[in-house]
Design a protein around this motif. Structure first.
Motif, PDB file in Angstrom:
ATOM      1  N   GLN A  35      38.163  35.414  34.485  1.00 16.14           N
ATOM      2  CA  GLN A  35      37.760  36.812  34.333  1.00 16.14           C
ATOM      3  C   GLN A  35      36.645  37.149  35.318  1.00 16.14           C
ATOM      4  N   GLN A  36      35.694  36.252  35.483  1.00 15.20           N
ATOM      5  CA  GLN A  36      34.591  36.483  36.415  1.00 15.20           C
ATOM      6  C   GLN A  36      35.113  36.549  37.842  1.00 15.20           C
ATOM      7  N   GLU A  37      36.053  35.640  38.168  1.00 19.07           N
ATOM      8  CA  GLU A  37      36.617  35.642  39.507  1.00 19.07           C
ATOM      9  C   GLU A  37      37.395  36.936  39.750  1.00 19.07           C
ATOM     10  N   THR A  38      38.122  37.374  38.771  1.00 19.38           N
ATOM     11  CA  THR A  38      38.877  38.622  38.890  1.00 19.38           C
ATOM     12  C   THR A  38      37.921  39.787  39.094  1.00 19.38           C
ATOM     13  N   THR A  39      36.860  39.817  38.308  1.00 16.42           N
ATOM     14  CA  THR A  39      35.855  40.873  38.441  1.00 16.42           C
ATOM     15  C   THR A  39      35.203  40.808  39.813  1.00 16.42           C
ATOM     16  N   ASP A  41      36.463  39.460  42.527  1.00 18.87           N
ATOM     17  CA  ASP A  41      37.459  39.844  43.523  1.00 18.87           C
ATOM     18  C   ASP A  41      37.602  41.364  43.592  1.00 18.87           C
ATOM     19  N   THR A  42      37.588  41.997  42.447  1.00 22.51           N
ATOM     20  CA  THR A  42      37.686  43.454  42.396  1.00 22.51           C
ATOM     21  C   THR A  42      36.483  44.096  43.076  1.00 22.51           C
ATOM     22  N   ILE A  43      35.308  43.563  42.779  1.00 21.73           N
ATOM     23  CA  ILE A  43      34.075  44.083  43.396  1.00 21.73           C
ATOM     24  C   ILE A  43      34.103  43.855  44.902  1.00 21.73           C
ATOM     25  N   GLN A  45      36.711  43.494  46.796  1.00 25.41           N
ATOM     26  CA  GLN A  45      37.728  44.388  47.370  1.00 25.41           C
ATOM     27  C   GLN A  45      37.161  45.804  47.510  1.00 25.41           C
ATOM     28  N   ALA A  46      36.455  46.267  46.490  1.00 21.78           N
ATOM     29  CA  ALA A  46      35.851  47.608  46.537  1.00 21.78           C
ATOM     30  C   ALA A  46      34.809  47.674  47.652  1.00 21.78           C
ATOM     31  N   ARG A  48      34.799  45.829  50.393  1.00 27.09           N
ATOM     32  CA  ARG A  48      35.536  45.819  51.662  1.00 27.09           C
ATOM     33  C   ARG A  48      36.103  47.211  51.976  1.00 27.09           C
ATOM     34  N   GLU A  49      36.683  47.843  50.954  1.00 25.48           N
ATOM     35  CA  GLU A  49      37.230  49.183  51.152  1.00 25.48           C
ATOM     36  C   GLU A  49      36.135  50.175  51.522  1.00 25.48           C
TER      37      GLU A  49
END
Length: 169
Positions: A35-39, A41-43, A45-46, A48-49
């Motif tokens: 869950q932490q890795e997913t969070t 990764d999402t952060i 990615q955001a 990077r965008e």
């Protein structure tokens, strides 16, 4: 975290606040880590965008700034050329003003000479010598002055009806 207890040869751990009872310790930590890795990764990615979007905006601003600099340079050149032209026009205008006033003065002199030459060229002119210049200024015009002067200084019987002053100067 709780301590593992041994019961019938299986590892089990005591329940804690961050995991459910009966779940093995290793499984709970994998779930939390995932869950932490997913969070994360999402952060990431955001971020990077956002970084790409900012980079694009900065690139656009750089292009716009370059265009503005080019426009500013062109306007500066045009203003400089306009100032040079204005200075030249102002200088020419001053010169023409002086020349015009000289020409006006010369025209007045030439008109006076032309009128004098015309007046002297008429036939049957009467020229009075010895009369001071400017005496006629006391009358409204030169013809009236000359008529009055001739009446006062002329023959007592007067002049004939054919004697007419057409023009005097």
């Amino acid at each position: 975290m709780g301590k593992p207890k041994k019961r019938d040869g299986q590892d089990q751990e005591e329940p804690t606040a961050d995991k459910t009872p009966g779940q093995p310790l290793h499984s709970a930590s994998l779930s939390t880590t995932t869950q932490q890795e997913t969070t994360l990764d999402t952060i990431l990615q955001a971020i990077r965008e956002s970084r790409e979007a900012l980079k694009q905006k900065i690139d656009n601003l750089t292009v716009d700034l370059s265009l503005l600099r080019d426009d500013h340079r062109k306007l500066t050149e045009r203003v400089g050329a306009t100032e040079k032209t204005l200075n030249a026009v102002t200088s020419t205008q001053k010169t023409l003003t002086l020349e015009t006033s000289d020409l006006i003065s010369r025209i007045k002199t030439l008109e006076s000479r032309a009128e004098d030459a015309e007046n002297r060229s008429w036939r049957s002119n009467l020229r009075i010598i010895g009369m001071p210049e400017g005496m006629e200024l006391s009358e409204s015009n030169t013809e009236t002055f000359l008529e009055n002067w001739l009446k006062d200084t002329g023959p007592p019987e007067g002049f004939s009806a054919f004697f007419v002053i057409e023009r005097a100067h």
